[in-house]
Design an enzyme around this catalytic site. Structure first.
Site, mmCIF file in Angstrom:
data_model
loop_
_atom_site.group_PDB
_atom_site.id
_atom_site.type_symbol
_atom_site.label_atom_id
_atom_site.label_comp_id
_atom_site.label_asym_id
_atom_site.label_seq_id
_atom_site.Cartn_x
_atom_site.Cartn_y
_atom_site.Cartn_z
ATOM 1 C CG HIS A 36 -2.474 7.377 4.669
ATOM 2 N ND1 HIS A 36 -3.960 6.833 5.061
ATOM 3 C CD2 HIS A 36 -2.004 6.313 4.512
ATOM 4 C CE1 HIS A 36 -3.956 5.615 4.558
ATOM 5 N NE2 HIS A 36 -2.726 5.278 4.346
ATOM 6 C CB CYS B 90 -0.861 -0.017 1.111
ATOM 7 S SG CYS B 90 -0.063 -0.058 2.946
#
Length: 640
Positions: A567, A32
């Site tokens: 994020h 990720c």
């Protein structure tokens, strides 16, 4: 990638493959924005402590059946490419890796995970109902409410709202279960409506003998026309049955009549099975489950409570704890009280006390503070995984202290007759669910304080018997600051970078982010914003170095050389890009305040994800001082 870096990443890959049990033990790999994710044939052979000390590794843990190794934004992409080539593994998407991990689960684990998925989807509604029930209970007992017609009217509306949500909970469960097992969710809603049809005798009235029940005879079987109010287990079973029939008929019915015939057959067959087989079986299972729990409370007394709360966190380690959601829902439907919620809550805070006990024994170690303090904060909100896997299980004796603390808290729950009026949240927010009867809120606080204190004291005492206080090892430094600066193409931050708010909302310290990777600053320092709108903007003038294909994370390099990771949300990589729209691409030059990514905040929250947006300065040798930035409400584009 230059040859020097490739050789460095190759050395990491070779050592990493060895520490996870060799290439043959690797079933799949993916990554990720920050973590390399590996599915292994056998997790038992992994030397997790040695991996933590590998070059460039910032942290490692096991989540489900995935070994997750934190390298950081940007770096993980390069390490992944070299590791993939070295191991000979084909690159996999995160969804493919998740599928591969699920193949390792035994049937019981798959069932439990499925139950967890069903209740996660409808948890916002359950929490709303539980909190409204608690609020109604408090207001109803106030004289000022009873004597004021406006307050009385509002209280009645709150009571009606909470009762309606719980009253139609079987419908929500049937919907979510049908969706989880691959059926069309609307058919789950249809079956839920049939279960609660007003044409059926109310299940509670039938049980009390105050309503007449009509009985039909089908194939010689007596079918009672009784509704399924409170039938959580039945709704779960019917969601699965409906989904399977939907999938079957969608494949078998000819396409020319599929739109009409397939849902007709699915609904008809499912309804017949509801009243003839699934309903009676589900009622029997629910009755047995509730009966066993009631028997425990009536016959085992304080011992039963203490054993459950003492061992509950060991069940969390195995991942089997997700099944408790279904049990709690059925218990509430049958008895109106949930005795498991406060027992699980004191078990959690007992582990928090153990974390503090371990910290007090090793308070001089900076790395221990970095792990323990954020882990304890997570415990306060009912999340024990960072504490369990990062500290208590790792060093063993804190786990023992935490379990004993939980058992003592369970005994207090028994003696105070404490219970909850809902489920889904524990510890600090869980007090809102406590049954206010018999000074329930005070009992809740006493039980948790004693469990916390017991966990702390016992862990502290046990720590004194250790030959050497164990310390959390800090990963081996990968290079000196001088080496790092020599490798950089930029001259570093000239001090001219000005930071601007990248979203509208409340700023919070990084330690308060509900994810141990960010809270423990494994990727670097920074802060986060709790967004009120669905847009992320550039915090500086700079260049987009990387935007992940799922659009939930973006990396920037400022004009002054700051390396920044933004994020959007926690674990939102699992959404696979759904609800996100990117407005920039790799290599784009951006100005502060320019829109980078827009996202559907409410949809992401409804899917069960935390929408906090951390911003991390990922270069350990190039960290701005954020201590002077006040944590306040900001508007995107506002100077920090």
């Amino acid at each position: 990638m230059d040859e020097k870096k490739r050789q460095r990443y190759l050395a990491i890959s070779q050592k990493l493959a060895e520490l996870v049990g060799g290439k043959k033990n690797i079933q799949g790999i993916a990554h990720c924005a920050t973590r390399l994710r590996i599915v292994l044939e056998n997790n038992e052979v992994v030397d997790q402590q040695a991996i933590e000390e590998l070059d460039l590794v910032k942290g490692v843990f096991v989540a489900g059946d995935q070994l997750q190794i934190i390298f950081g934004a940007g770096l993980v992409n390069d390490v992944y490419e070299v590791f993939k080539d070295y191991t000979g593994m084909a690159g996999m998407s995160l969804s493919d890796l998740k599928t591969e991990a699920n193949k390792k689960m035994n049937p019981i684990q798959r069932i439990i995970k499925a139950l967890s998925d069903v209740f996660i989807d409808i948890m916002p509604g359950i929490l709303a109902a539980a909190l409204l029930t608690g609020l109604s209970g408090v207001l109803t007992n106030m004289d000022v409410v009873q004597n004021n017609e406006t307050l009385y009217g509002i209280t009645r509306l709150i009571n009606i709202s909470s009762g309606a949500i719980f009253g139609f909970l079987p419908l929500a469960v049937a919907y979510s279960a049908c969706k989880r097992f691959g059926g069309r969710p609307i058919l789950g809603i249809v079956i839920g409506c049939i279960m609660l049809s007003p044409s059926l005798t109310d299940a509670y009235a039938a049980a009390q003998g105050t309503a007449e029940v009509t009985t039909l005879h089908i194939f010689g079987l007596g079918v009672d026309l009784v509704g399924f109010q409170g039938g959580i287990i039945v709704a779960l079973l019917m969601g699965v049955v409906t989904a399977k029939f939907d999938i079957f008929f969608e494949k078998k019915v000819p396409e020319v009549v599929r739109l009409l015939v397939s849902p007709l057959l699915t609904t008809l067959v499912s309804a017949i099975l509801l009243f003839t087989i699934v309903g009676p079986v589900g009622r029997g299972l629910a009755s047995a489950l509730t009966g066993a729990l009631v028997w425990m409370t009536q016959n085992l007394g304080v011992f039963g409570y203490a054993v459950f709360s003492g061992f509950q966190q060991l069940i969390v380690i195995t991942g089997l704890h997700h099944i408790f959601g279904a049990i709690e829902a059925q218990l509430l439907a049958d008895t109106g009280r949930n005795i498991l919620n406060p027992l699980m809550s004191v078990a959690i805070i007992g582990q928090g006390g153990a974390v503090l006990g371990y910290l007090s024994r090793n308070y001089k170690d900076a790395r221990t503070k970095e792990l323990c303090i954020p882990s304890f904060i997570s415990v306060l909100f009912g999340i024990t995984e960072p504490a369990l896997f990062g500290i208590n299980l790792r060093f063993k004796y804190p786990l023992v202290g935490g379990c004993i603390g939980g058992a003592i808290g369970g005994a207090v729950v028994y003696f105070t007759n404490l219970a909850a009026l809902g489920f889904g949240t524990t510890v600090l927010p869980g007090i809102a669910l406590a049954d206010p009867a018999n000074n329930g809120y005070i009992s809740y606080i006493i039980a948790h304080v004693l469990a916390l204190a017991a966990g702390f004291i016992i862990t502290f005492v046990l720590g004194g018997f250790q030959k050497q206080p164990e310390e959390v090892k800090t990963p081996t430094p990968v290079k000196t600051p001088e080496q790092h600066r020599a490798e950089k193409d930029t001259t570093g931050n000239s001090g001219k970078d000005v930071l601007y708010a990248y979203a509208t909302g409340q700023m919070i310290p990084m330690e308060e982010v509900k994810d141990s990777t960010f809270a423990q600053k494994m990727l670097g320092d920074g802060f986060a914003i709790l967004p009120e709108e669905g847009e992320v903007c550039a915090p500086v003038n700079g260049t987009v170095s990387s935007i992940f294909d799922t659009k939930h994370a973006i990396c920037l390099v400022s004009e002054g050389g700051l390396e920044i990771l933004i994020h959007i949300g926690i674990d939102t990589v699992n959404l696979q890009g759904k609800h996100f729209t990117a407005h920039v691409k790799d290599g784009d030059v951006v100005k502060a305040g320019q829109s980078l990514v827009s996202f559907e905040r409410d949809q992401i929250k409804a899917a069960g994800y935390d929408t906090a947006i951390p911003m991390v300065f990922t270069d350990p040798d190039h960290q701005p001082d954020v201590s002077g930035i006040s944590m306040r409400h900001v508007t995107h584009g506002e100077k920090l």
